[in-house]
Design a protein around this motif. Sequence first.
Motif, PDB file in Angstrom:
ATOM      1  N   UNK A 265      -1.970  -3.328  -6.555  1.00 28.91           N
ATOM      2  CA  UNK A 265      -2.993  -2.656  -6.495  1.00 28.91           C
ATOM      3  C   UNK A 265      -3.753  -4.058  -6.148  1.00 28.91           C
ATOM      4  N   UNK A 266      -3.289  -5.603  -6.632  1.00 27.42           N
ATOM      5  CA  UNK A 266      -3.378  -6.554  -6.732  1.00 27.42           C
ATOM      6  C   UNK A 266      -4.008  -6.928  -5.256  1.00 27.42           C
ATOM      7  N   UNK A 267      -5.035  -6.894  -4.506  1.00 30.36           N
ATOM      8  CA  UNK A 267      -4.845  -7.723  -2.886  1.00 30.36           C
ATOM      9  C   UNK A 267      -4.657  -9.471  -3.085  1.00 30.36           C
ATOM     10  N   UNK A 268      -3.726 -10.035  -1.844  1.00 28.71           N
ATOM     11  CA  UNK A 268      -4.139 -11.407  -1.437  1.00 28.71           C
ATOM     12  C   UNK A 268      -5.846 -11.761  -1.935  1.00 28.71           C
ATOM     13  N   UNK A 269      -5.746 -13.040  -2.908  1.00 24.04           N
ATOM     14  CA  UNK A 269      -6.820 -13.856  -2.099  1.00 24.04           C
ATOM     15  C   UNK A 269      -7.440 -13.361  -4.233  1.00 24.04           C
ATOM     16  N   UNK A 270      -6.989 -12.352  -4.455  1.00 28.16           N
ATOM     17  CA  UNK A 270      -7.703 -12.061  -6.470  1.00 28.16           C
ATOM     18  C   UNK A 270      -6.699 -12.827  -7.243  1.00 28.16           C
ATOM     19  N   UNK A 271      -7.205 -12.961  -8.213  1.00 28.05           N
ATOM     20  CA  UNK A 271      -5.997 -13.542  -9.142  1.00 28.05           C
ATOM     21  C   UNK A 271      -5.221 -12.811  -9.731  1.00 28.05           C
ATOM     22  N   UNK A 272      -3.925 -12.940  -9.606  1.00 25.62           N
ATOM     23  CA  UNK A 272      -3.408 -11.934 -10.250  1.00 25.62           C
ATOM     24  C   UNK A 272      -2.166 -11.978  -9.107  1.00 25.62           C
ATOM     25  N   UNK A 273      -2.372 -11.528  -7.664  1.00 24.21           N
ATOM     26  CA  UNK A 273      -1.981 -11.007  -6.587  1.00 24.21           C
ATOM     27  C   UNK A 273      -0.750 -11.366  -6.747  1.00 24.21           C
ATOM     28  N   UNK A 274       0.740 -10.628  -6.092  1.00 27.02           N
ATOM     29  CA  UNK A 274       2.081 -11.099  -6.259  1.00 27.02           C
ATOM     30  C   UNK A 274       2.051 -10.683  -4.868  1.00 27.02           C
ATOM     31  N   UNK A 275       3.884 -11.402  -4.213  1.00 24.81           N
ATOM     32  CA  UNK A 275       3.621 -11.140  -3.034  1.00 24.81           C
ATOM     33  C   UNK A 275       3.882 -10.086  -2.721  1.00 24.81           C
ATOM     34  N   UNK A 276       3.654  -9.538  -1.037  1.00 19.59           N
ATOM     35  CA  UNK A 276       3.609  -7.722  -0.851  1.00 19.59           C
ATOM     36  C   UNK A 276       5.463  -7.967  -0.813  1.00 19.59           C
ATOM     37  N   UNK A 425      -0.598  -9.748 -15.344  1.00 18.44           N
ATOM     38  CA  UNK A 425      -1.210  -8.925 -14.167  1.00 18.44           C
ATOM     39  C   UNK A 425       0.059  -8.586 -12.905  1.00 18.44           C
ATOM     40  N   UNK A 426       0.759  -9.407 -12.957  1.00 21.91           N
ATOM     41  CA  UNK A 426       2.923  -9.194 -12.608  1.00 21.91           C
ATOM     42  C   UNK A 426       3.512  -8.320 -13.093  1.00 21.91           C
ATOM     43  N   UNK A 427       3.367  -8.375 -14.468  1.00 24.22           N
ATOM     44  CA  UNK A 427       4.075  -7.040 -15.150  1.00 24.22           C
ATOM     45  C   UNK A 427       3.193  -5.589 -14.766  1.00 24.22           C
ATOM     46  N   UNK A 428       1.789  -5.514 -14.831  1.00 27.84           N
ATOM     47  CA  UNK A 428       1.083  -4.281 -14.777  1.00 27.84           C
ATOM     48  C   UNK A 428       1.340  -4.100 -13.227  1.00 27.84           C
ATOM     49  N   UNK A 429       1.767  -5.215 -12.161  1.00 30.50           N
ATOM     50  CA  UNK A 429       1.423  -4.298 -11.272  1.00 30.50           C
ATOM     51  C   UNK A 429       3.399  -4.385 -10.320  1.00 30.50           C
ATOM     52  N   UNK A 430       4.508  -4.550 -10.627  1.00 29.46           N
ATOM     53  CA  UNK A 430       5.078  -4.074 -11.268  1.00 29.46           C
ATOM     54  C   UNK A 430       5.849  -2.906 -11.338  1.00 29.46           C
TER      55      UNK A 430
END
Length: 490
Positions: A265-276, A425-430
């Motif tokens: 849910x957080x795309x590249x270029x935004x703070x907190x984005x994780x690798x695809x 944010x990494x934990x959230x996305x996972x």
Amino acid sequence: MTSLVYAGLMRPDGNGGLVPELAERYEISEDGLSYVFYVRKGAEFQDGKNVTVDDVIFTIETAKNPIVKSPMRAGWEGVEIEKIDDKTLKFWLKRPYAPFLENTTIGILPKHIWKNIPIEQLNLSELNLSPVGAGPYKISKSFKNGSGLTSLTLNSFSNYVLGEPYIGKIVFNFYPSEVELLNAYQNGDIDSISAVSPQNLAKITRRDGDIKSMNLPRIFGTFFNQNEKPIFLEKPVRQALEMSIDKKQIVRDVLGGYAKEISSPIPEGSFGAIALTESEFNLDKAKTLLEKNGWKFSQEKMIYMKEEKKQATKELSFSISTSNAPDLIRTANILKSSWEKLGAKVDVKVFEISDLNQNVIRSRKYDALLFGEVVGRDPDPFAFWHSSQRNDPGLNIALYTSSKVDKILEEARRLVSREDRAKKYEDFQKEVQADSPSIFLYSPSFIYILPKKIKGVDTEDIVTPSERFANIYKWYIDTKYVWKILHKNN
């Protein structure tokens, strides 16, 4: 035009961050509840008047007034302002809010010009057509016809706080349609265009421009409404649907390659984005996953069905709701085709955007929703993914519920440390990836064509199209210098 004419305490740097503009510096308290800003000495408006704390306070109080209907209002609600002196002010927050600095990019209005305009008349005031700000450019000419504004001429502001721009004059022409815009560019009437669709970009034959592709902090995906369609309660169903989609095809065929495949849910270029996380496109594996979880393909109905004791037979049948934007219609049809190959019956419902927002999204009356979300440069995913935001006016359109994610988001928005917040944010996305409440498809690029002679354009990440001008004061025209003796001999 606001990003050119007006200046804020802070300014986007074009690469995902912020830099001081009218502010000389700022300080954040350890508890994240107060921010002190020091306005630059010598900062002035384009009419020669000094920028003071009174102008900043006037601007923010105006934005907070509900009559004005400012899009910046929500970010300033509950924030108290303390004037320390003419060049120093302090913002007090009721609770820590990490992305607060984003609010300080608001363009500062000169109080001495606007203070006597009744609040009800601000939006209709003639001052909006000849604005005075403290930004890098000032408006010198404007032309209108019966249908509205047709062109604006801007000249560089010599006393701009970050340095007078190298390019002295810029002319903006406005066109009622993309077709007329493209014709003007092809005919050489203009040298630069923006907001061109990938489909029309391929039709341009003029070759003296550089195509700039900039990241936009927006995500597009399919959001499942488990309340409206109980089959989406089954995680294997959601996973099988994602596994049967070729995201690369959508990026290629719908967006002409001017987008990036996403998996979170957080795309590249935004703070907190994780690798695809590379998605697995495998139709056979998707079918196997359904069958392992009790779904059987009906040769009679040509879809997958599931029988359970004391329950009505389930069918893999649902609708996708989306807006009438051409890119979204084409994407919806690709999804429909892909899911029908899987063994689902899919109906595409297309709405005018106002109808979609008012009567479909707000009431949560959809099975699956193909839609986009503006995440922002320094995102706060709370509004999109916290369980308290499932109903209108919340933006949790997946109606997602997770006590673990709720706790992560609550903690993240209170953290001042960027490092600590990035970990949250990494934990959230996972967690979201593991739960699969939605299918994240792509993040679009903003397409901008500039003359090749324009140099110094290093902007990569923008939040709004106007931020393509974030570093315009650094742009310059590539010039060839010839020694006079050589010029004379030739």
